[in-house]
Each structure stands twice: as C-alpha cells, then as structure tokens.
Design a protein around this motif. Sequence first.
Motif, PDB file in Angstrom:
ATOM      1  N   ASP A 118      -0.768   1.656   3.851  1.00  0.00           N
ATOM      2  CA  ASP A 118      -0.359   1.380   2.469  1.00  0.00           C
ATOM      3  C   ASP A 118       1.144   1.133   2.337  1.00  0.00           C
ATOM      4  O   ASP A 118       1.940   1.747   3.057  1.00  0.00           O
ATOM      5  CB  ASP A 118      -0.721   2.574   1.574  1.00  0.00           C
ATOM      6  CG  ASP A 118      -2.228   2.786   1.488  1.00  0.00           C
ATOM      7  OD1 ASP A 118      -2.965   1.908   1.977  1.00  0.00           O
ATOM      8  OD2 ASP A 118      -2.643   3.817   0.942  1.00  0.00           O
ATOM      9  N   LEU A 168       3.966  -0.461  -1.026  1.00  0.00           N
ATOM     10  CA  LEU A 168       4.182  -1.268  -2.226  1.00  0.00           C
ATOM     11  C   LEU A 168       4.540  -2.682  -1.791  1.00  0.00           C
ATOM     12  O   LEU A 168       5.150  -2.869  -0.733  1.00  0.00           O
ATOM     13  CB  LEU A 168       5.309  -0.674  -3.078  1.00  0.00           C
ATOM     14  CG  LEU A 168       5.024   0.719  -3.651  1.00  0.00           C
ATOM     15  CD1 LEU A 168       6.241   1.240  -4.411  1.00  0.00           C
ATOM     16  CD2 LEU A 168       3.804   0.703  -4.559  1.00  0.00           C
ATOM     17  N   HIS A 184      -3.415   0.201  -6.394  1.00  0.00           N
ATOM     18  CA  HIS A 184      -1.950   0.308  -6.357  1.00  0.00           C
ATOM     19  C   HIS A 184      -1.492   0.617  -4.927  1.00  0.00           C
ATOM     20  O   HIS A 184      -1.996   1.521  -4.280  1.00  0.00           O
ATOM     21  CB  HIS A 184      -1.557   1.448  -7.311  1.00  0.00           C
ATOM     22  CG  HIS A 184      -0.097   1.742  -7.371  1.00  0.00           C
ATOM     23  ND1 HIS A 184       0.525   2.628  -6.531  1.00  0.00           N
ATOM     24  CD2 HIS A 184       0.868   1.248  -8.180  1.00  0.00           C
ATOM     25  CE1 HIS A 184       1.806   2.684  -6.823  1.00  0.00           C
ATOM     26  NE2 HIS A 184       2.047   1.861  -7.821  1.00  0.00           N
ATOM     27  N   GLY A 185      -0.557  -0.177  -4.430  1.00  0.00           N
ATOM     28  CA  GLY A 185      -0.002   0.079  -3.097  1.00  0.00           C
ATOM     29  C   GLY A 185      -0.888  -0.354  -1.949  1.00  0.00           C
ATOM     30  O   GLY A 185      -0.604  -0.050  -0.785  1.00  0.00           O
TER      31      GLY A 185
END
Lengths: 255, 78
Positions: A96, A98, A158-159
Amino acid sequence: MTIQIDLTGKVALVTGASRGIGAEIARVFARAGAHVFVNGRNEQTLQELCSELGGNAEPLAFDVCDPKAIKEAFQKLFKQTKQLDILVNNAGILDDALIGMVTEAQVERTFATNTFSVLYTSQYGSRLMQRSSRDSSGNAKGGSIINVSSIIGRVGNHGQAVYAGSKAAVIGITQSLAKELAGSGIRVNAIAPGFIDTDMTRTIPEDKYKERMSSIAMKRIGTPEDIANTALFLASDLASYVTGQVIGVDGGMLI
Amino acid sequence: MTTERLKVVFAEALGLPAEKITDDLAYNSIKEWDSTAHMILVAALEDTFDVMLDTDDIIDMSSVAKAREILKKYDIEC
C-alpha cells in the motif's frame, strides 16, 4: 444428502501455495483427491507442504514474475503429465501507498505478480487444458481456471490504487478468458476475498485492522479455508455451468 | 518439401484434403486457417511431435514451411 466433491484423477496447479490461501487451496484439493502441483519460489517450503499432503502433491518452484520461468514450468508439466485440469492463480502481493508516494518499482512488481502472471499462466495453462479437457470422442470434459482477485479490485480503497488496479485487471482477464475459452470447455472464474487472516493481512497497522473488522457484517475475519472451499466448488463439476463469475467471499464486508 | 507426417497433421487440424497442404500454404490465406484453427493446429503439432512450443513460435508460424523450420529448432525433422 451428503455431497462429496471428488477431484480424483484431476491435475491442479496452485500458484503462491507456500502459505496462506494458496497453501490451504492445495490442502483442500489434495484432500479431495487431486494431484496438486504447488508453486512458490522457495523449494524447501514447498517440499514441507508436499510432505504434509503425502503423495497427492509435488513442488513446482518458479517465480510468477518471470515469464521465462513460467514457460519452462509449463513445458515441464507438458513433458511430465500432458494434463492440467485446474489452474489457481493465487500468487499475489500487497504493497500500500498513497498515490503521491507510489514508486515505479512498486507498480511494476505489483502488476507483474498480481496481474501479468495471470495472463502468462493462463496462456500456457489453457493450452494444456485444451488437451486434457477433451475425451476420446473429442467432446469437452472441462477445465477450470480460478483467479484470486480481491474485494479491493471491485470497489477500490484508500491507499490501494496499485493493488486495486492489479486486482481489477484480474477480473477483466477472467471475464474475457471465460468468453474465449468456453468453447474449449474451460471455465474461468474469480474469487474476490474480503479480509482474510493471512500473513499478508497481519502486516496491516492495528487501527486499520480494527477498521476493517468493523466493516464485516458477519463480524469475523475470513479464513483461508473459506476461500479454499469456494475454489473447490469452482474446480469441481458442481460448478460445471459457472463461468465468467466473480464470487465475493467476504462475510458481507463493506468498504 | 512437406513430408507426409506434417501434411497429415495440417490436413486433420485444418480440415483440408492432404493435397492442399503445400509448403507455401499461409496462415490467414484461407478461411480454414484462421486464429482458432491455428491454436488447434498448434495443439495437434505438439501432440504429434511431443513438444510444447514457445508463444513466439506460435505467432511466427505463418506457413507450412515456417512450421517445419520452427519444429527443426526443437530437433524435430518433418
């Protein structure tokens, strides 16, 4: 009425079978009578699993990120068995980040492991299956390709843009191959696991872990056996009219 | 010169009479040798000559003569 799934006489290959979901799929298939080739990179780990499974399993070590190694492994299978009935594309990684912090190396490694490998193994695997999927009269007997995608590949997170992209692509590959290979009697389906108790998910930070757990309607984490049982169904004749499907095995998880 | 064995494999896989199988018969030049038939032909060649072909060789197999040349790489004379 008791229904027992019998894979006796079937030859299966499970990628990423050293541990977790892949190892459990290999166990369940071997228990059902299939001869299982277990894949991973570490020969010794594979040997240990094969010892546990007795005569129904043997190691086939290669790196799924290496197309040449995949080709050589299938050439070995061709020489050795000339048969493949079940292919489980399970090998996968989770990394993972961002989007602003995603590296090229991360993208390449994730897609090579989670996505490109599925194309290459399916290419060689389906060619082998087309041989073993016909009886002496030339009628299709059927083969089964089972791709392990993810709930993240269906709804994103998310991410996890890279992981989600790699697993969403697996769904596209599954649905396309289902159409292309149906005429050869080969079914192609995907499983989209939710939050499953494996080494991969144990690396998640505690707050994220709790957040994920709270999103599961059935209020428990999934087990590798939950996924393996679905794979067993898809591999078996009970699923003989099921192709092009993505089966969520997630306990009603919402992301 | 196309040998009898190679000719038989091509004829059976493409559903053509053996006399139509010549060295210069090319992929996609006749309706019987389309991409679907090509994969059937590859499987037949692999079964007959006990070899699993590389993907590049499958793509390069553009004629009967080319098929023989490719099989030669695998030490198969036909």
